[in-house]
Design an enzyme around this catalytic site. Sequence first.
Site: not given
Length: 365
Positions: A51, A53
Amino acid sequence: MSDDLRHMAHALRLGRRGMGQCWPNPAVGCVIVKEGRVVGRGWTAPGGRPHAEPQALAMAGEAARGATAYVTLEPCAHTGKTPPCTEALRKAGIARVVAPLADSDPRVSGKGFAYLRSHGIEVTTGILAAEAARDHAGFFLKVERGRPWVTLKLANSFDGRIATATGESQWITGPEARRAVHGLRAAHDAVMVGAGTARADDPALTVRGWGQVRQPVRVVASRLIDVPLMSRLASTARDEPVWMIHGREAAAMTRKAWASCGARLLPCDVSGGRLDPEALLSVLGGQGLTRVFCEGGGQLAASLLAADMVDELVGFTAGLALGAEGRPGVGAMGVDRLSEAPRFVLEETTRVGEDVMHRWIRPRV
């Protein structure tokens, strides 16, 4: 422009790099800022992982401690194939998270923000929420309604024709417009055509000229799978995915032949002698697709428009006229009154080489 707006706009631009590359996950961007300086950034990787992040946190390293993370969607709070992003943000020492809006996925919705706040991390929402909602519209449609966002593309003459009476269509628009179409393909999870287009044009439906990208799924909507096996789609089905959406009455031998080429066969309900457009999109949504780029033909375009299943129109108009005998881009829709015709709102008009590109969005209700 405030710092929050500027950094969120940066994160949204990063997130758009993942469009068409990361389905079934949303295309998220993340920017980590400390003392006014960007120390980390990332976007959802091809295939959906990692992802945004954790990629941005890896770049930031120790600089993430006490920093602000700008994320274009509520960070996930559930454990899937990877740990939750909320946990990664907490462990990295992020002090503040700015996200435009909540994730509509019930596994996440509100839970990510609640986790962050419960661990003393400040959460700010609402920054560029409308822009983020537009970017994630396909993901939200898949989660909430079980179908992908549909972009219908038409390349027409000035008088709305896609080919001459004899079927000649290459090329109505110029090379710059064709390159732009490949870019649009790359930003969608799948490219879809009807059987008539597959027969007439023998298209490859791949992205070319845009470097190394995750190729879109090539979808053919054909009730009887009446597409030649001696075609580019059949010969390349083992190289890049080909999905045949067909009626249940398609001949078993035809299904078997396409499956032996490497195509995926997906049955769909039929209505009025044609594939039901709502059922067709439900099949695609069930496979995880969030954004579909439909390139015709006329009957498929007409059925999607008549069923109110088109979310965006992209037109490329060339400066030539082919006359009434030319082939129209959209088949018969049975519209008797203007009030019955689907209307869209103009979003953009741009010159592309010697042609004009115009984008229209279905009105938001």
